[in-house]
Scaffold this active site. Sequence first.
Site, PDB file in Angstrom:
ATOM      1  CG  ASN A   8     -43.050   4.634  26.600  1.00 57.85           C
ATOM      2  OD1 ASN A   8     -42.129   5.312  27.073  1.00 57.85           O
ATOM      3  ND2 ASN A   8     -44.093   4.249  27.319  1.00 57.85           N
ATOM      4  CE  LYS A  10     -43.152   1.114  28.880  1.00 60.38           C
ATOM      5  NZ  LYS A  10     -43.923  -0.022  29.377  1.00 60.38           N
ATOM      6  CG  HIS A  91     -47.674   4.512  29.866  1.00 57.91           C
ATOM      7  ND1 HIS A  91     -47.504   3.545  30.827  1.00 57.91           N
ATOM      8  CD2 HIS A  91     -47.333   3.948  28.689  1.00 57.91           C
ATOM      9  CE1 HIS A  91     -47.072   2.438  30.248  1.00 57.91           C
ATOM     10  NE2 HIS A  91     -46.955   2.650  28.947  1.00 57.91           N
ATOM     11  CD  GLU A  93     -45.026   1.400  32.509  1.00 61.17           C
ATOM     12  OE1 GLU A  93     -44.239   2.284  32.155  1.00 61.17           O
ATOM     13  OE2 GLU A  93     -45.085   0.276  31.946  1.00 61.17           O
ATOM     14  CD  GLU A 163     -49.444   1.456  25.912  1.00 64.24           C
ATOM     15  OE1 GLU A 163     -48.556   1.199  25.107  1.00 64.24           O
ATOM     16  OE2 GLU A 163     -49.214   1.884  27.065  1.00 64.24           O
ATOM     17  N   GLY A 169     -45.455  -5.260  28.910  1.00 69.92           N
ATOM     18  CA  GLY A 169     -44.228  -5.822  29.469  1.00 69.92           C
ATOM     19  C   GLY A 169     -44.378  -7.248  29.953  1.00 69.92           C
ATOM     20  CB  SER A 208     -46.433  -7.882  24.598  1.00 65.61           C
ATOM     21  OG  SER A 208     -46.175  -7.847  25.989  1.00 65.61           O
TER      22      SER A 208
HETATM   23  P1  13P Z   1     -44.161  -3.304  26.050  1.00 65.86           P
HETATM   24  O1  13P Z   1     -44.109  -3.135  24.552  1.00 65.86           O
HETATM   25  O2  13P Z   1     -42.834  -3.499  26.683  1.00 65.86           O
HETATM   26  O3  13P Z   1     -45.196  -4.315  26.450  1.00 65.86           O
HETATM   27  O4  13P Z   1     -44.694  -1.902  26.642  1.00 65.86           O
HETATM   28  C1  13P Z   1     -45.818  -1.328  26.102  1.00 65.86           C
HETATM   29  C2  13P Z   1     -45.929   0.068  26.582  1.00 65.86           C
HETATM   30  O5  13P Z   1     -46.166   0.308  27.753  1.00 65.86           O
HETATM   31  C3  13P Z   1     -45.715   1.155  25.627  1.00 65.86           C
HETATM   32  O6  13P Z   1     -46.105   2.379  26.141  1.00 65.86           O
END
Ligand code: 13P
Length: 245
Positions: A8, A10, A91, A93, A163, A169, A208
């Site tokens: 992803n 982003k 997601h 976010e 997740e 992150g 992560s």
């Molecule tokens: P990270 O791998 O940067 O923690 O992000 C995970 C994520 O949100 C994947 O959709």
Amino acid sequence: MKKLMVGNWKMNKTVKDCAEFFEIFNKGFTEKCEAWIASQAIHFPLVEELKTTSTKAGLQNCSEHVEGAYTGEISPRALRDMNGHFVILGHSERRQYFGETSRSLNAKIRTALKEGLAVIYCVGETLPEREAGHTLSLIEDQLHQGLNDQSLATAENLIIAYEPVWAIGTGKTASPAQAQEVHAHIRQMLKNKYPSFGDKTRILYGGSVKPDNVTELLAQKDIDGGLVGGASLKAKDFLALCGDK
Ligand code: 13P
């Protein structure tokens, strides 16, 4: 079945970054697992052009509508028409910054499946929710609401991603045992909901995931792959996650 590793990206990367990624990734990828990439919408045609046929491309969101007067939205029909394979929906976010809820996501999932896209539906708890002991009941609610009445779901086109919001992150990964506990719960719910294919539905872990923790996570019984943010941006790291050098 092969593990599924989804990058992803982003809201990251330039045209040059995309080209550099695939220059390295295409050479190193040996299909030990399935590799999918979710880029920004604007880069989708570029990713389609740069990737090889063994890598699948998709997006991080789409509309619940297929076409019409919805300024700024991404049509799932247009994505499929451009050869898009999948879309990530729900997601954290999107839930946090764009007001998406499991109920509104239910409509997006239905439209995306109808248009022929695979859907990666994300669920997960925040830290206060975990600390209050609500993780499993919250995930049950997210699954019930998002998946209610999705008659087009199959073992191929529906994928769940767990997740934990506190692990995204942050560098904090759920321990393999913590992740497995939630994955096993999701598996049981999927088996109850879809007796004919719930045991085959892929459940990805995200939060992560890195080259140095991926092996232990993927060794868990109900972890069928990863949904990866930061470590999917560098081709070398993503190759390592896919089991390649
Ligand atoms: P990270 O791998 O940067 O923690 O992000 C995970 C994520 O949100 C994947 O959709």
